[in-house]
Design an enzyme around this catalytic site. Structure first.
Site, PDB file in Angstrom:
ATOM      1  N   GLU A  59       0.824  -1.215   0.000  1.00  0.00           N
ATOM      2  CA  GLU A  59       0.000   0.000   0.000  1.00  0.00           C
ATOM      3  C   GLU A  59       0.854   1.259   0.000  1.00  0.00           C
ATOM      4  O   GLU A  59       1.774   1.401   0.794  1.00  0.00           O
ATOM      5  CB  GLU A  59      -0.908   0.026   1.234  1.00  0.00           C
ATOM      6  CG  GLU A  59      -1.800   1.238   1.297  1.00  0.00           C
ATOM      7  CD  GLU A  59      -2.697   1.267   2.509  1.00  0.00           C
ATOM      8  OE1 GLU A  59      -3.511   2.204   2.604  1.00  0.00           O
ATOM      9  OE2 GLU A  59      -2.605   0.373   3.364  1.00  0.00           O
ATOM     10  N   ARG A 128     -10.713  12.369   4.933  1.00  0.00           N
ATOM     11  CA  ARG A 128     -10.740  10.903   4.847  1.00  0.00           C
ATOM     12  C   ARG A 128     -12.156  10.341   5.052  1.00  0.00           C
ATOM     13  O   ARG A 128     -12.363   9.332   5.712  1.00  0.00           O
ATOM     14  CB  ARG A 128      -9.768  10.280   5.836  1.00  0.00           C
ATOM     15  CG  ARG A 128      -9.474   8.840   5.500  1.00  0.00           C
ATOM     16  CD  ARG A 128      -8.391   8.243   6.379  1.00  0.00           C
ATOM     17  NE  ARG A 128      -8.049   6.964   5.848  1.00  0.00           N
ATOM     18  CZ  ARG A 128      -7.062   6.718   5.011  1.00  0.00           C
ATOM     19  NH1 ARG A 128      -6.281   7.682   4.642  1.00  0.00           N
ATOM     20  NH2 ARG A 128      -6.830   5.526   4.551  1.00  0.00           N
ATOM     21  N   GLU A 157     -12.063   2.897   2.599  1.00  0.00           N
ATOM     22  CA  GLU A 157     -11.290   2.990   3.845  1.00  0.00           C
ATOM     23  C   GLU A 157     -11.419   4.422   4.328  1.00  0.00           C
ATOM     24  O   GLU A 157     -10.532   5.255   4.122  1.00  0.00           O
ATOM     25  CB  GLU A 157      -9.827   2.613   3.609  1.00  0.00           C
ATOM     26  CG  GLU A 157      -9.053   2.580   4.909  1.00  0.00           C
ATOM     27  CD  GLU A 157      -7.564   2.433   4.711  1.00  0.00           C
ATOM     28  OE1 GLU A 157      -6.949   1.772   5.554  1.00  0.00           O
ATOM     29  OE2 GLU A 157      -7.016   2.987   3.733  1.00  0.00           O
TER      30      GLU A 157
END
Length: 179
Positions: A59, A128, A157
């Protein structure tokens, strides 16, 4: 463990992260020796994945906002390592949120990385949260991924900006592309 849990992929980062997501051993500059060691380690990890029927995904993170000191954090770094190993049991976890912070030009990045992508993660930026709460045009990203032929996993996510059910629906709507 992946087989026991019934999951096809296990996520990797360029270094160990502590409970706050920070590098356990921060690195200011990655050396050539570190690159070679990372490539050799990832080749061994890919071999392990092959032996056990699992795929590992490396990632990308970001250095600028919340992951300082993480080696091999940029999407381009992860892509270079995964491509150099060239094993289907090691792919890239392309995290769009982190790429927006550090690299931008998301559609071009997707196009370049797609042959090496095992999974894509999304969250909007800043905050986010779910798609539609920030600056990323996820409708454009979703259309481009569909046009590129991507049919793999796209995972949310993110934090819900409000009602979690509404957040999941926003994610679903962003990645439902009319054919």
């Amino acid at each position: 463990m992946a087989r026991r849990l019934g999951i096809p992929r296990l996520n990797l980062n360029g270094t160990g992260l502590d409970g706050d997501g920070l590098a356990v051993i921060p690195v200011e500059q990655v050396t050539g020796t570190m690159w070679l060691a990372a490539r050799d380690t990832l080749a061994r990890v890919a071999d392990l994945g092959e032996r056990h029927g699992v795929q590992f995904v490396l990632e990308n993170l970001n250095l600028a906002v919340d992951r300082p000191g993480v080696p091999f954090a940029r999407a381009q770094d992860c892509l270079a390592l995964v491509a150099s190993v060239d094993n289907p049991h090691l792919r890239m976890m392309l995290d769009i949120h982190h790429a927006q912070i550090g690299e931008r030009n998301l559609i071009a990045l997707c196009r370049e990385a797609l042959p090496w992508v095992g999974e894509i993660q999304v969250a909007d930026m800043p905050g986010r949260c779910e798609p539609g709460t920030g600056e990323i045009s996820y409708a454009a990203v979703a259309r481009a991924l569909a046009e590129m032929g991507y049919r793999g996993t796209i995972g949310l996510e993110a934090f819900a900006s409000g009602d979690p059910t509404v957040a999941v629906e926003a994610f679903r709507n962003a990645f439902t592309v009319a054919g």
